[in-house]
Each structure stands twice: as C-alpha cells, then as structure tokens.
Scaffold this motif. Structure first.
Motif, short mmCIF file in Angstrom:
data_model
loop_
_atom_site.label_atom_id
_atom_site.label_comp_id
_atom_site.label_asym_id
_atom_site.label_seq_id
_atom_site.Cartn_x
_atom_site.Cartn_y
_atom_site.Cartn_z
N MET A 126 0.77 -1.18 0.09
CA MET A 126 -0.02 -0.15 -0.03
C MET A 126 0.82 1.29 -0.05
SD MET A 126 -3.04 1.12 2.93
CE MET A 126 -1.86 1.60 4.14
N LEU A 127 0.88 2.02 -0.95
CA LEU A 127 1.58 3.28 -1.20
C LEU A 127 1.12 4.34 -0.42
CD1 LEU A 127 2.79 3.18 -5.07
CD2 LEU A 127 4.29 2.83 -3.05
N GLU A 138 1.28 -15.51 14.56
CA GLU A 138 0.12 -15.13 14.09
C GLU A 138 -0.43 -13.75 14.36
OE1 GLU A 138 -2.67 -18.64 13.98
OE2 GLU A 138 -4.10 -16.79 14.46
N LEU A 139 -0.37 -13.61 15.90
CA LEU A 139 -0.85 -12.28 16.49
C LEU A 139 0.08 -11.20 15.68
CD1 LEU A 139 -1.06 -13.36 20.07
CD2 LEU A 139 -2.86 -12.48 18.56
N LEU A 140 1.39 -11.59 15.52
CA LEU A 140 2.13 -10.36 15.16
C LEU A 140 1.90 -10.18 13.47
CD1 LEU A 140 5.80 -11.32 16.79
CD2 LEU A 140 4.41 -9.08 16.92
N SER A 141 1.50 -11.06 12.84
CA SER A 141 0.94 -11.06 11.49
C SER A 141 -0.23 -9.93 11.50
CB SER A 141 0.64 -12.14 10.88
OG SER A 141 1.81 -12.79 10.56
N LEU A 176 -1.25 -7.77 13.69
CA LEU A 176 -0.77 -6.79 14.10
C LEU A 176 -0.18 -5.75 12.91
CD1 LEU A 176 0.52 -7.37 17.76
CD2 LEU A 176 -1.40 -5.84 17.15
N ALA A 177 0.75 -6.37 12.19
CA ALA A 177 1.43 -5.75 11.12
C ALA A 177 0.01 -5.32 10.01
CB ALA A 177 2.22 -6.77 10.57
N ASP A 178 -0.95 -6.05 9.91
CA ASP A 178 -1.88 -5.51 8.88
C ASP A 178 -2.70 -4.52 9.55
OD1 ASP A 178 -2.81 -8.90 7.77
OD2 ASP A 178 -1.36 -7.37 6.78
N LEU A 179 -3.15 -4.61 10.84
CA LEU A 179 -3.74 -3.62 11.45
C LEU A 179 -3.05 -2.15 11.85
CD1 LEU A 179 -6.82 -3.63 12.38
CD2 LEU A 179 -6.12 -4.52 14.60
N TYR A 195 6.98 -5.01 14.35
CA TYR A 195 6.49 -6.55 14.38
C TYR A 195 7.02 -7.59 13.59
CZ TYR A 195 2.27 -3.63 16.16
OH TYR A 195 1.48 -2.85 16.96
N GLN A 196 7.54 -7.16 12.54
CA GLN A 196 8.66 -8.08 11.71
C GLN A 196 10.14 -8.31 12.56
OE1 GLN A 196 6.08 -8.43 9.77
NE2 GLN A 196 7.59 -8.94 8.12
#
Lengths: 364, 338
Positions: free
Chosen positions: A1-2, B313-316, B318-321, B329-330
């Motif tokens: 997402m840019l 899974e939680l970290l993934s 979180l990274a999205d949200l 998070y990475q």
C-alpha cells in the motif's frame, strides 16, 4: 500500500518565520527574556538545517548575532558561561562580578551551538571558566542545576553538561559516574526517563538521557538488552496513527516529540522502527500558511516547534521520491545540530592543542 | 529545551494603528526597563523598605522568572520587615506570600522560582501559636495543609500536570505531621476512580505501592492480586486507554508467576472477543498477548511450538492492522525464530 504523496515542505517559509523572530519580538513576549538565547538557537538551527542560512541572512547580520551572543558570556562567582540575555543587568551597572547575573547551563549549550552555526572561531571562549561553571552546577545526586545558585536540576540540564563537555572535549568539569547514576535513577517502569526521579516518562527527557549516555560511553553500555527493548517499545508506541509522536503515555501527538522520540530511537539504533512517511505527513499538516511549524495542525507556529520538526525530518527523512523540499542537511542527533555544525564545534571549541613540532622548530 | 513558546500572532492593521501599537509596546518596554533599573539599584544599596517591597511585587508580576528579585524580596523580609514584626505578623505575611504566589502560578505554572519562593515560605514559617505557654506547630501545619490543597486543586484542573505531582510528593514528604502512605494510596484510588485514563495517578499509585510493599505495610502477593482486579476493571471499562495497559504490564513484571501470567492471558483473550469492538482495543489486546506469551515462552515453556505459532500469528495480524509499527512487528517475529 503506497502512502499518499506529501505536500511540499515550505523550507523558505519556515526560514522566513525564524528570521523574523530573530529580528525582534513584541513586548508581549517579554517572558521569553529568560530563554532568549535558546530561542535564538531554534531560529538559527532552523536556518541551518534547512540550508537557508546563507540565502536568508547577510554577513553583517550574522556578525551582529555573534556579537550579541558573545556579550552574554558572563563571568560569575562560579565560573563562566552564557546568560539568557541582558534582562537582569541594570542599564547603568558597571560591575564585572554582579553576583546576580549568572550564567545558565541550557543557555550555554545553545550559545555554543549557535556560535558554531555562525562559524565563530571561539577565540573568545573562556574554557577554564566554563569548566569551573560546570563543576559548580553539579549536585550531590549527580544532576546539574541550571545555575550555580539553584534553578531546575533535572535531565534537561544534565544533558547540557554532557553536550558541553563533549564540545570542549574535556570531561574534567563533571563527575561522570555520578551523573550517569542520576540518569539511571530517572528511568521509569514504562521504559522512558522522567524529568527527575519518581516522575513519569517524558519524550524530551528520554532523549536527554539516551543522548547523554551515548556521548559519555560511546556504546549504550549501562543499558541492558532488556532495558533497551523496554525503552524501544515505549518510544515506538508513542507514534500516533496520524504519524506524529506524543511525549508521554496517553497524550496527543505534538510535532516537537517527532524529534525527541524519533531521535531517541535513532540513538538506540532503532530508527528504522519509525514510520518516516507518516511522521512527515503529520509535520506537513502542522505547517502554518505564512511560514513556521506549529505543535499541532491549525495552531500558530513558533521557532521551537519549527526547529524540532525540521530536525526530525533531517534525521528521519521520508522517501526521496517525495522531492527535494523534504531533503534537509544531515543531522547529528547527539548534539542536535547539522553534522557540518557539530563538526565545526568539535574542531573549534576544544582548547587549541599545543603544536609540538612548531615548538621544536622554535627551539623550545 | 522544553520551554513553552508563545504564539506569534499576525494581524492586518492600518499603518496608523500599527504605529500606535508600536508606541504602546515601546512605552511598556520602557516602563519595564525603568522599573528593573529602580529595583536593582535599590537592591545594590540594600534598601529593605516597604516601598522596595512593593516595587519587587510589581516587577515580579510582569516577570516572575526574575530570580534575583525573588531573592531580594526574601532579603527585604529577613532584614527589614521581620525584625519589626511579631511571630503572628510574620506568619500572616508568609501566608500572604503564599496567596500571592498562588495567583502567579495560575498564569505561570512552570516557573521554578515561584515554586522556590513557596518552599522558602513553608520551610521558614515561625512556631506558634502558643498553647499553654509553649509554641506549637499549628501555624506551620496549617500552611502545609493548605499547600497540599493547592497542589490537589492544580491536579483537578489538569490531572496530567507532572510538576504538580512532583510538588505534591515534596509537600507530603516535608509536612511537619506526615500523612500515611495508605492514605496516599486512597488518594490515587479516588483519582483513578474519577478517571481511568489518569496515567499520572496510576504512576503515583505504583510508587506508593512499592513503598508499602517494602515497608511491610501491605503483603505484596495479596496486594498485587488486588491490583490486578482493579486494573482489569479499568481494562474492561475502557480498553482503548493506554494507562491501564501500561500499569497491567508493570504488574506482570518479568513474568515469574506462571499462574498469574496464564490467568491474565486468558482475561485479555476474553476481552478481545467482547463487544464493543474497536481497532484500538484489538491492538492493545494483541500486543499485550504477544508480550505475555513471550514471557511464558521464555520463563516457563521454552520449547513450546504452539506458543511460538500463536505469537507469529498475532504479529502478522498486528502488522496488518497497525502499519505504523510494521517494522517493529517484523523484528519481533524474527526474534521468535532465534
């Protein structure tokens, strides 16, 4: 997402705002008098970091400012330093040692940086007096008071002592171990550092603590890995969704904390955890139509927030695709000045080394 | 450094109006400079008169940062006014100084020299009144009590004023008759009860508790459990609020207590499922779950692939949200692999 493209950073406008403030303030600003030298630093720093100093100021103006700053170098009963301004000197006073016109540690730090920005050769600096002044400001608990007679004594003033010693390249003016002890005592369970022991963690004083530690110890040895992680977490959590940083738990974003918190992360080698694009976007929204940067969008600007916002962008710039307006001069986060300025400071502030070869040639 | 800067407002005015404004400002500046000159030369001449006293007040009203004038004012009291006064009069004068500086503080809450003057007044109050021919501590205690009241009013106005919290701690530590730490705990309860997002109150509470645990006045184990109950109330009432989450984290500490850790993980997991839902709540819940499950992993179940997988899974999610903290998070995910 840019991310959406940023509006331009109005370097020229911000420089103009600071230039205006350097020229004079109305009487409603008389309560700035105790901090005039600091105010000058924010103005000069803005001009420096945006690369507008030569463009926007004339030789004679810079000369005038240098003279004004030097006229604040004052010898007190407790050594030499810089006072905020001449507001506490009676017009007809001819006394040298007035006893009440004391040097102040924050003003001294900003004076040294301001003179470095103005490329002074520091031949007028009373280095011995400066070391004496530092010694007279240090308290039993390791902290530094803003003045020998009292005044605030906390992490801000303590950081100034570390910065001044660094610039002098001479640590004999302070008991470093004791000062480090004081810094540690300001750590809170949140992971940040409060202004003084028992206080809650604040962005500004967290920067002061970490920068001071780095200046004195090169690595952040006194910090365990666990402590470091805690601090990183607290700092990272202070970046709000709008990209700005808040200064403490449960407070709103304020442009100046983009520097205090952003630079703190940088000092911890965790600068990559900052979302630079989001931060720049927030700062962009704090720009005032007629120049200057405010603490939050929609408010009136001031040199303090202008400088710190620019410094944050210099340290943590957005993507280069955002254009030249967002490219500022590289910043030294430990002294809080451009690298050109901090190098000048480190080269010219220390006492000149006696040239042994020259002495040999002269038959000495 | 952290000095509040005033805003420089711009306004469009006619040249005549601007010139008039400039003249007014110039006369204000001249007045200030003349007053400064007058006061400082009197100081040099060691003028301890009432006139000098009044002048210092005028000057300090304009510029309360003028620390040398506060000093002069105190010297006038010590050298000129007090020697001519009874203990009762001295006490009245000092009470007056405290009232005067309260007003000054309303306009300038962060000026160190005003607070400094108040401390001097409090610490130099006379003994009295006499009770059965012996000087009591009543006057002083009354002044300190009032001081506590002032600090508390400041906190009512701005619960996050950390200078007022600092000052409150100073007053409590220096009153002639100390208040108990348990009453302090009760004060923080009231403040937190009034507003869960009062982080400074939670902070003060944590300091008070440590004192009570160390002195043995409260049993640390029972007390911690009580605190978990208090904070979980706050979490359920307002899960968007940072203060309670940070306090909760402090209570968990290094996660040595397995039972506590598992119980709290369950509690947060349930909170996550509850309505109403909000992005903020989800972020706080998930971030805390990651942190606590990692503690479980490190301290009690080092080999557990289940825990590790749950964290990843939680970290993934979180990274999205929470894209602002994506890199962090990475980093945490990478740490788990090591």
């Amino acid at each position: 997402m840019l991310p959406a493209s940023l509006p331009p950073l109005s370097k020229g406008g911000h420089a103009a705002h600071c230039k205006r403030c350097l020229s004079g303030l109305p009487s409603s600003q008389v309560d700035i008098d105790p901090a005039k030298l600091a105010l000058s630093f924010y103005c000069l720093g803005s001009l420096d970091v945006s690369g507008e100093l030569e463009k926007k100021t004339k030789d004679w103006e810079r000369e005038q400012w240098r003279e004004w700053i030097w006229s604040q170098q004052t010898r007190g009963h407790h050594g030499t330093g810089f006072r905020a301004s001449s507001y506490m000197t009676a017009k007809h006073s001819t006394e040298e040692h007035s006893g009440h016109d004391n040097p102040q540690i924050i003003m001294t730090y900003t004076a040294l940086l301001s003179l470095s920005i103005l490329r002074d050769n520091f031949s007028r600096l009373d280095r011995k007096g400066l070391l004496e002044f530092l010694r007279s400001c240090q308290n039993i608990d390791g902290s530094f008071s803003s003045e020998p007679l009292g005044g605030d004594s906390d992490l801000r003033t303590t950081f100034c002592a570390f910065a001044i010693s660094t610039m002098l390249d001479d640590w004999s003016g302070m008991d470093v171990a004791n000062a480090l002890q004081f810094i540690y005592s300001c750590r809170t369970y949140e992971g940040g550092y409060g202004q003084s022991p028992f206080g809650e963690a604040l962005g500004g004083t967290t920067y002061c603590a970490l920068a001071a530690l780095r200046l004195a110890t090169k690595q952040l040895d006194p910090l365990s890995l666990q402590d470091r992680q805690k601090t990183v977490r607290w700092l990272v959590q202070n970046q709000a969704y709008n990209g700005g940083f808040s200064g403490r738990t449960n407070k709103d974003a304020d442009a100046c904390y983009c520097f205090w918190c952003g630079a703190s992360l940088h000092v911890l080698d965790a600068g990559d955890l900052v979302d630079n694009a989001a931060m720049s976007s927030f700062i962009a929204s704090c720009q005032f139509k007629y120049g200057g940067i405010a603490k939050i969008p929609g408010e009136h600007p001031d040199p303090y927030h202008t400088y710190l916002s620019l410094a944050a962008v210099a340290l943590l710039p957005p993507n280069s695709s955002e254009g030249a307006s967002w490219a500022l001069c590289p910043l030294d986060p430990l002294l809080n000045a451009t690298y050109q300025t901090s190098s000048w400071a480190r080269a010219h502030i220390p006492a000149p080394k006696v040239d042994d070869d020259a002495l040999g040639d002269a038959g000495i | 450094m952290s000095i509040e800067q005033h805003n420089v407002k711009r306004s469009r005015q006619t040249p005549e109006a601007l010139a008039e404004k400039k003249q007014r400002e110039k006369s204000k500046i001249d007045e200030f400079l003349a007053l400064t000159d007058d006061v400082l030369s009197r100081k040099k001449k060691r003028d301890w008169s009432n006139d000098a006293f009044e002048l210092t007040q005028r000057l300090l009203q304009i510029n309360p940062e003028f620390y040398t004038v506060w000093n002069y004012r105190r010297n006038i009291l010590l050298n000129g006014i007090f020697p001519e006064s009874t203990p009762e009069q001295i006490n009245n004068i000092l009470s007056n100084e405290l009232s005067m500086t309260t007003t000054a503080l309303k306009a300038n809450p962060k000026v160190y020299w005003i607070w400094n003057h108040r401390r001097w007044c409090l610490e130099n109050g006379p003994d009295g009144p006499e009770r059965d021919g012996v000087p009591s501590m009543e006057w002083r205690q009354a002044n300190w009590d009032k001081e506590l009241f002032v600090a508390e009013r400041m906190l009512d106005a701005d619960a996050r004023n950390f200078l007022a919290w600092n000052y409150r701690r100073y007053v409590l530590a220096n009153m002639p008759t100390r208040r108990s730490e348990t009453s302090e705990l009760a004060y923080t309860s009231r403040k937190i009860g009034a507003n869960f997002s009062n982080f400074s109150a939670w902070h003060q509470r944590s300091k008070t508790l440590v004192g009570l645990w160390e002195s043995g006045q409260l049993d640390p184990i029972q007390s911690r459990d009580d605190e978990f109950e208090l904070v979980s109330n706050a979490l359920y009432t307002d899960p968007d609020d940072q203060s309670a989450w940070i306090y909760h984290r402090w209570l968990i500490g290094s996660g040595e207590n397995k039972g506590q850790l598992e119980r709290e993980i369950q509690l947060i997991f349930e909170l996550l499922q509850e309505q109403p839902d909000s992005k903020c709540k989800r972020l706080w819940c998930m971030e805390s779950l990651v942190h606590y499950k990692r503690l479980l992993l490190q301290n009690h179940s080092p080999g557990s692939q289940t825990l590790k997988q749950e964290c990843v899974e939680l970290l993934s999610r979180l990274a999205d949200l929470d894209p602002v903290r994506y890199v962090r998070y990475q980093d945490l995910k990478r740490d788990l692999d090591q």
